[in-house]
Design a protein around this motif. Structure first.
Motif, PDB file in Angstrom:
ATOM      1  N   VAL A 136     -22.695 -60.140  35.522  1.00  7.63           N
ATOM      2  CA  VAL A 136     -21.614 -60.710  34.722  1.00  7.63           C
ATOM      3  C   VAL A 136     -20.308 -60.038  35.132  1.00  7.63           C
ATOM      4  N   LYS A 137     -19.305 -60.842  35.384  1.00  5.64           N
ATOM      5  CA  LYS A 137     -18.005 -60.329  35.812  1.00  5.64           C
ATOM      6  C   LYS A 137     -17.435 -59.368  34.780  1.00  5.64           C
ATOM      7  N   SER A 138     -16.915 -58.249  35.256  1.00  5.74           N
ATOM      8  CA  SER A 138     -16.250 -57.188  34.479  1.00  5.74           C
ATOM      9  C   SER A 138     -17.220 -56.232  33.807  1.00  5.74           C
ATOM     10  N   MET A 166     -25.331 -67.846  32.676  1.00 11.31           N
ATOM     11  CA  MET A 166     -25.122 -68.336  34.034  1.00 11.31           C
ATOM     12  C   MET A 166     -25.794 -67.424  35.058  1.00 11.31           C
ATOM     13  N   VAL A 167     -25.729 -66.118  34.828  1.00  8.77           N
ATOM     14  CA  VAL A 167     -26.426 -65.173  35.707  1.00  8.77           C
ATOM     15  C   VAL A 167     -27.922 -65.481  35.743  1.00  8.77           C
ATOM     16  N   LEU A 168     -28.506 -65.683  34.560  1.00  6.81           N
ATOM     17  CA  LEU A 168     -29.933 -65.981  34.486  1.00  6.81           C
ATOM     18  C   LEU A 168     -30.249 -67.320  35.139  1.00  6.81           C
ATOM     19  N   HIS A 169     -29.360 -68.292  34.991  1.00  5.88           N
ATOM     20  CA  HIS A 169     -29.562 -69.600  35.624  1.00  5.88           C
ATOM     21  C   HIS A 169     -29.594 -69.466  37.149  1.00  5.88           C
ATOM     22  N   LEU A 171     -30.591 -66.966  38.829  1.00  6.01           N
ATOM     23  CA  LEU A 171     -31.895 -66.388  39.176  1.00  6.01           C
ATOM     24  C   LEU A 171     -32.997 -67.423  39.042  1.00  6.01           C
ATOM     25  N   LYS A 172     -32.943 -68.202  37.983  1.00  7.89           N
ATOM     26  CA  LYS A 172     -33.985 -69.183  37.702  1.00  7.89           C
ATOM     27  C   LYS A 172     -34.081 -70.236  38.808  1.00  7.89           C
ATOM     28  N   ILE A 173     -32.943 -70.677  39.344  1.00  5.93           N
ATOM     29  CA  ILE A 173     -32.947 -71.727  40.376  1.00  5.93           C
ATOM     30  C   ILE A 173     -33.030 -71.161  41.787  1.00  5.93           C
ATOM     31  N   GLY A 174     -33.125 -69.833  41.901  1.00  5.74           N
ATOM     32  CA  GLY A 174     -33.323 -69.233  43.210  1.00  5.74           C
ATOM     33  C   GLY A 174     -32.073 -69.003  44.029  1.00  5.74           C
ATOM     34  N   ARG A 175     -30.894 -69.091  43.396  1.00 10.41           N
ATOM     35  CA  ARG A 175     -29.655 -68.836  44.133  1.00 10.41           C
ATOM     36  C   ARG A 175     -29.461 -67.344  44.403  1.00 10.41           C
ATOM     37  N   VAL A 176     -30.054 -66.503  43.551  1.00 12.58           N
ATOM     38  CA  VAL A 176     -30.078 -65.058  43.780  1.00 12.58           C
ATOM     39  C   VAL A 176     -31.510 -64.589  43.586  1.00 12.58           C
ATOM     40  N   GLN A 177     -31.793 -63.394  44.072  1.00 12.52           N
ATOM     41  CA  GLN A 177     -33.155 -62.865  43.978  1.00 12.52           C
ATOM     42  C   GLN A 177     -33.326 -61.851  42.851  1.00 12.52           C
ATOM     43  N   SER A 185     -30.383 -58.152  26.218  1.00  7.94           N
ATOM     44  CA  SER A 185     -30.189 -59.469  26.833  1.00  7.94           C
ATOM     45  C   SER A 185     -31.492 -60.053  27.374  1.00  7.94           C
ATOM     46  N   TRP A 186     -32.235 -59.250  28.154  1.00 14.94           N
ATOM     47  CA  TRP A 186     -33.379 -59.850  28.838  1.00 14.94           C
ATOM     48  C   TRP A 186     -34.592 -60.065  27.939  1.00 14.94           C
ATOM     49  N   VAL A 187     -34.751 -59.262  26.900  1.00 11.72           N
ATOM     50  CA  VAL A 187     -35.912 -59.471  26.023  1.00 11.72           C
ATOM     51  C   VAL A 187     -35.870 -60.856  25.378  1.00 11.72           C
ATOM     52  N   PRO A 188     -34.775 -61.239  24.694  1.00 13.78           N
ATOM     53  CA  PRO A 188     -34.757 -62.598  24.115  1.00 13.78           C
ATOM     54  C   PRO A 188     -34.664 -63.693  25.164  1.00 13.78           C
ATOM     55  N   ALA A 189     -33.955 -63.426  26.269  1.00 13.40           N
ATOM     56  CA  ALA A 189     -33.771 -64.471  27.281  1.00 13.40           C
ATOM     57  C   ALA A 189     -35.081 -64.871  27.944  1.00 13.40           C
ATOM     58  N   MET A 190     -35.914 -63.905  28.243  1.00 11.15           N
ATOM     59  CA  MET A 190     -37.179 -64.226  28.900  1.00 11.15           C
ATOM     60  C   MET A 190     -38.094 -65.021  27.981  1.00 11.15           C
ATOM     61  N   LYS A 191     -38.015 -64.754  26.692  1.00 11.32           N
ATOM     62  CA  LYS A 191     -38.808 -65.530  25.738  1.00 11.32           C
ATOM     63  C   LYS A 191     -38.286 -66.962  25.636  1.00 11.32           C
ATOM     64  N   GLN A 192     -36.963 -67.084  25.537  1.00 10.26           N
ATOM     65  CA  GLN A 192     -36.366 -68.411  25.379  1.00 10.26           C
ATOM     66  C   GLN A 192     -36.564 -69.275  26.611  1.00 10.26           C
TER      67      GLN A 192
END
Length: 261
Positions: A136-138, A166-169, A171-177, A185-192
């Motif tokens: 995430v920028k900044s 957007m960062v997670l997106h 990763l999800k679509i394979g634009r970054v590894q 952040s990641w605990v709820p995001a991975m569940k959702q």
């Protein structure tokens, strides 16, 4: 944008607000369980609960808005905002803001599971020119991660996005590894996102500690008011209120670790 003004009448306060005291302009930003929109369309989160409790204890009034993280730092620096939440102090930021710590955490690496074991350490990831990371920028990520990111930036291998979704997106679509993320952040995001099977969580620098604090404009928040806020946060820590807020949003397993600052 919010248009409401929080006023907390009839509540016992540790220090009463002066009738002439203006409402504090405070900006929130959406990120994981710190601040998020519920299924009912309202907002909830650790930061919201902390500020509402702070209002009860100090008598201070808050005028909330929702902003991007980048815009928050810009407004704090140029003097058009009084306060924000969950910020990381740097020498540059301390020129225009005071920081009152209220939790500590550290970043983890979320990496696509199909990457080879050779990439699952900082040096191995850096060695492969095909691998990129999104942040995430900044955001600041801790000294070890920021040094690693500086090396990748010099090679054009860091993508910056406006927010964590957007960062997670990417990763999800394979634009970054890989991406960097805090547990909040990641605990709820991975569940959702139901991404548990496609990602691996790596803890590269377990001794890193990133202290997050309330951010108070030096230009607009008097030192005496900052001291009131600091005393209220300390009382919330001592009487278990902060722990209860953390437990409510992130669960008992991680809640206590957030208080080890």
């Amino acid at each position: 944008m919010f248009c409401c003004l929080w006023v907390l009448p009839g509540q016992a306060a540790a220090a009463s607000a002066s009738p002439s005291e203006a409402a504090i302009r405070i900006a929130f930003y959406e990120l994981g369980v710190l601040y998020y929109k519920t299924s009912h369309g309202t907002h909830a989160g650790i930061d919201l609960d902390v500020i509402q409790e702070l209002g009860k204890r100090t008598g201070l009034r808050f005028q909330p808005t929702l902003e991007s993280r980048v815009r928050i730092w810009t407004r704090l620096a140029n003097g058009t905002l009084d306060m924000s939440v969950s910020g990381i102090a740097t020498p540059e930021r301390e020129q225009f803001a005071r920081f009152i710590p209220y939790f500590v955490t550290r970043n983890y690496v979320l990496m696509r599971s199909e990457l080879p074991d050779s990439a699952k350490n900082p040096q191995g990831f850096l060695a492969n020119p095909a691998y990129t990371v999104a942040v995430v920028k900044s955001f600041k990520h801790g000294s070890a991660y920021d040094r690693w990111l500086d090396q990748l930036r010099a090679l054009g291998r860091v993508r910056e996005a406006a927010d964590f979704q957007m960062v997670l997106h990417l990763l999800k679509i394979g634009r970054v590894q890989a991406v960097l993320a805090l547990p909040t952040s990641w605990v709820p995001a991975m569940k959702q996102e139901a991404m548990d099977s496609t990602l691996q969580v790596l803890d590269w620098w377990p001794k890193e500690r990133i202290v997050h604090g309330l951010i108070l404009s030096r230009r607009h928040i008097p030192e005496a008011t900052a001291a009131r806020i600091g005393a209220a946060i300390q009382s919330m820590r001592e009487d278990g209120t902060l722990l209860a807020i953390f437990q409510r949003h992130i669960g008992p397993d991680l809640a206590e670790s957030l208080l080890k600052y």
